[in-house]
Scaffold this active site. Structure first.
Site, PDB file in Angstrom:
ATOM      1  N   LYS A   1     -23.121  60.561  42.576  1.00 24.95           N
ATOM      2  CA  LYS A   1     -24.395  60.861  43.215  1.00 24.95           C
ATOM      3  C   LYS A   1     -24.265  62.172  43.981  1.00 24.95           C
ATOM      4  O   LYS A   1     -23.214  62.494  44.543  1.00 24.95           O
ATOM      5  CB  LYS A   1     -24.791  59.734  44.166  1.00 24.95           C
TER       6      LYS A   1
ATOM      7  N   CYS B   1     -33.744  68.039  41.847  1.00 23.67           N
ATOM      8  CA  CYS B   1     -34.325  66.866  42.491  1.00 23.67           C
ATOM      9  C   CYS B   1     -35.777  67.184  42.858  1.00 23.67           C
ATOM     10  O   CYS B   1     -36.038  68.144  43.586  1.00 23.67           O
ATOM     11  CB  CYS B   1     -33.532  66.496  43.742  1.00 23.67           C
TER      12      CYS B   1
ATOM     13  N   LYS C   1     -28.071  71.590  36.516  1.00 26.40           N
ATOM     14  CA  LYS C   1     -29.047  70.576  36.111  1.00 26.40           C
ATOM     15  C   LYS C   1     -30.458  71.106  36.302  1.00 26.40           C
ATOM     16  O   LYS C   1     -30.861  71.469  37.410  1.00 26.40           O
ATOM     17  CB  LYS C   1     -28.846  69.293  36.908  1.00 26.40           C
TER      18      LYS C   1
END
Length: 384
Positions: A45, A139, A177
Site C-alpha cells: 500500500k 490516487c 502509475k
C-alpha cells in the site's frame, strides 16, 4: 509445456499476477500471505514520509451489484494511502525480505512536489531492501490539497520532472502509475518514460460517485451523512482499462521499445489477464479482485492462463504479448476495407453469373454416358 515465469525490468516473477497497491498489501501479515499463496509480486500500500495527515473514515467502500445481488461489478473506495508510520513500514520491508528473499516486493510511494522528499523516500525504501518502486501519480481522491496523487499525475510536465528526481536516486526499477482521469493517458505515460522510468502501470481507479440512496437521499458511501467522490474499480472498468492499456502499449511499441507496462483494471480471471497481455501488458495487477475472492484466487487465475496458453500453443508470455495490437485501426480504414470486400464480392458474383450464362451445355458424346436420372437434361443439351 507453457510457463508463466517472466522477467520484467530485471525482476524475476514466477507468474505475471501482481498484488496491486491497496488494502491487499497494507501490512506485513497480508503481504506474507500473498507470497505464501504464490503471487508473482506484491506492491505494498502506498507510503509517504509523513502519515500524520492520513486519517481514514468508515464506511469507505460502496458496491455496484448486478441483477444478482451476489455479483459485484463495481467498487468505489474513498480510502487514503497508508496511515501507518513510515518507520514501521521500513521495518516491515526488511522483515518481509528476510522472510521471503525470493519474493518481489515493490514499494508504492507518493510525496508532495518536493525533490528532497522524493529522494529521501526512495533512498530509505531501497535501503530497507525493496526490489522496485511504483510512483503513485494517480490516487483520484484524498490529499489533493497537498498536490499528491492524481493532482500531480494529470500534469505531464510535473510527471516528467518528478520521475527525473526519482531516477536520480533510484537503484531499482521504477514504474509510474497512471491516472485514467485525463483526456489522453499516453501524455503522462510518455512523460514518465522521458523522465527515465522503466515502466508504467495503468490504470488506477476512475473518479466516481457510486450512487444515491433513494430512501435517505444521501450519496454512498455515507459518512456522517456526507461523502466525497472516490475511485471506481472492479470488472465494470475493465473495458476502459483495456482501451488505455492498448493506447499505452501502441505508444511504447513505436516510441519506447523495451519499456514495460503493468495492466490493471477489473482482472478476476486468467482470461482477463490474457486480454491485457494480448494488448501489450507485461504483468497484470489485482487489487479489488483480492478483496472479493481472497489471496488464494491466484491459483485459479494461473491455471486459467496456462490453459489459454496451451490451447493456442504459446510457451511463454512473450509469445502472445501485444499479439492483438495489430488488429486495431481507424474507423476510416474499417470503412475502406469493408467497402473493398463488398466490391470484390460483387465482382466475383458477377463473374460467376457471366460464366454460367456462357458455359456450353455438357453433351452426351457416347451412348454409355446416358443416365436415367439426367435423361431429360441430356436430351435437352443435345438440342439447338
Amino acid at each position: 509445456m507453457p510457463t508463466l515465469a517472466t522477467t520484467v525490468d530485471g525482476l524475476k516473477l514466477p507468474n505475471p499476477f501482481v498484488i496491486g497497491s491497496g488494502p491487499p498489501g497494507t501490512n506485513l501479515n497480508v503481504i506474507s500471505r500473498a507470497f505464501r499463496e504464490g503471487w508473482g509480486a506484491v506492491i505494498a500500500k502506498t507510503v509517504s514520509l509523513d502519515s500524520s495527515k492520513v486519517i481514514n473514515v468508515a464506511p469507505r467502500y460502496a458496491k455496484l451489484r448486478a441483477n444478482d445481488p451476489k455479483d459485484v461489478i463495481g467498487w468505489e473506495n474513498i480510502e487514503l494511502i497508508s496511515d501507518r508510520r513510515f518507520e514501521i513500514w521500513l521495518d516491515e520491508f526488511k522483515k518481509c525480505k528476510d522472510m521471503h528473499p525470493d519474493g518481489v516486493l515493490i514499494a508504492s510511494i507518493m510525496e508532495e512536489y518536493n525533490r528532497d522528499a522524493w529522494s529521501e523516500i526512495v533512498e530509505r525504501c531501497q535501503d530497507a531492501g525493496v526490489d522496485s518502486f511504483e510512483l503513485n501519480f494517480s490516487c483520484p481522491h484524498g490529499l489533493p490539497e497537498r498536490k499528491m496523487g492524481a493532482a500531480m499525475g494529470e500534469n505531464p510536465e510535473i510527471v516528467q520532472e518528478v520521475c527525473g528526481w526519482v531516477m536520480a536516486a533510484a537503484k531499482k526499477p521504477v514504474w509510474a502509475k497512471m491516472t485514467p482521469n485525463v483526456t489522453r493517458i499516453t501524455e503522462p505515460s510518455r512523460a514518465a518514460f522521458r523522465g527515465g522510468c522503466q515502466g508504467v502501470s495503468a490504470i488506477n481507479t476512475i473518479r466516481s460517485v457510486m450512487g444515491v440512496n433513494l430512501d435517505t437521499l444521501r450519496p454512498e458511501p455515507t459518512v456522517e451523512g456526507f461523502t466525497t467522490p472516490g475511485g471506481y474499480s472492479c470488472k465494470a472498468v475493465r473495458p476502459i482499462a483495456l482501451r488505455m492499456v492498448m493506447e499505452i502499449a501502441t505508444m511504447i511499441r513505436s516510441e519506447f521499445p523495451g519499456r514495460s507496462l503493468s495492466g490493471i483494471g477489473g482482472i478476476e480471471s486468467g482470461g482477463d489477464a490474457a486480454q491485457f497481455i494480448l494488448l501489450g501488458a507485461d504483468t497484470t495487477q489485482v487489487c479489488t479482485g483480492v478483496m472479493k475472492f481472497g489471496y488464494e484466487s491466484v491459483k485459479g487465475m494461473c491455471d486459467e492462463l496456462l490453459a489459454f496458453m496451451e490451447k493456442h500453443g504459446f510457451e511463454t508470455l512473450a509469445d502472445f504479448k501485444g499479439k492483438s495490437l495489430d488488429y486495431f485501426t481507424t474507423h476510416a480504414e474499417l470503412v475502406r476495407m469493408q467497402g473493398e470486400r463488398k466490391t470484390a464480392e460483387k465482382a466475383a458474383a458477377a463473374a460467376k453469373a457471366a460464366a454460367a450464362a456462357v458455359a456450353p451445355k455438357k453433351m452426351v458424346a457416347a451412348d454409355s454416358e446416358w443416365s436415367g436420372d439426367e435423361f431429360v437434361k441430356q436430351s435437352d443439351a443435345l438440342a439447338r
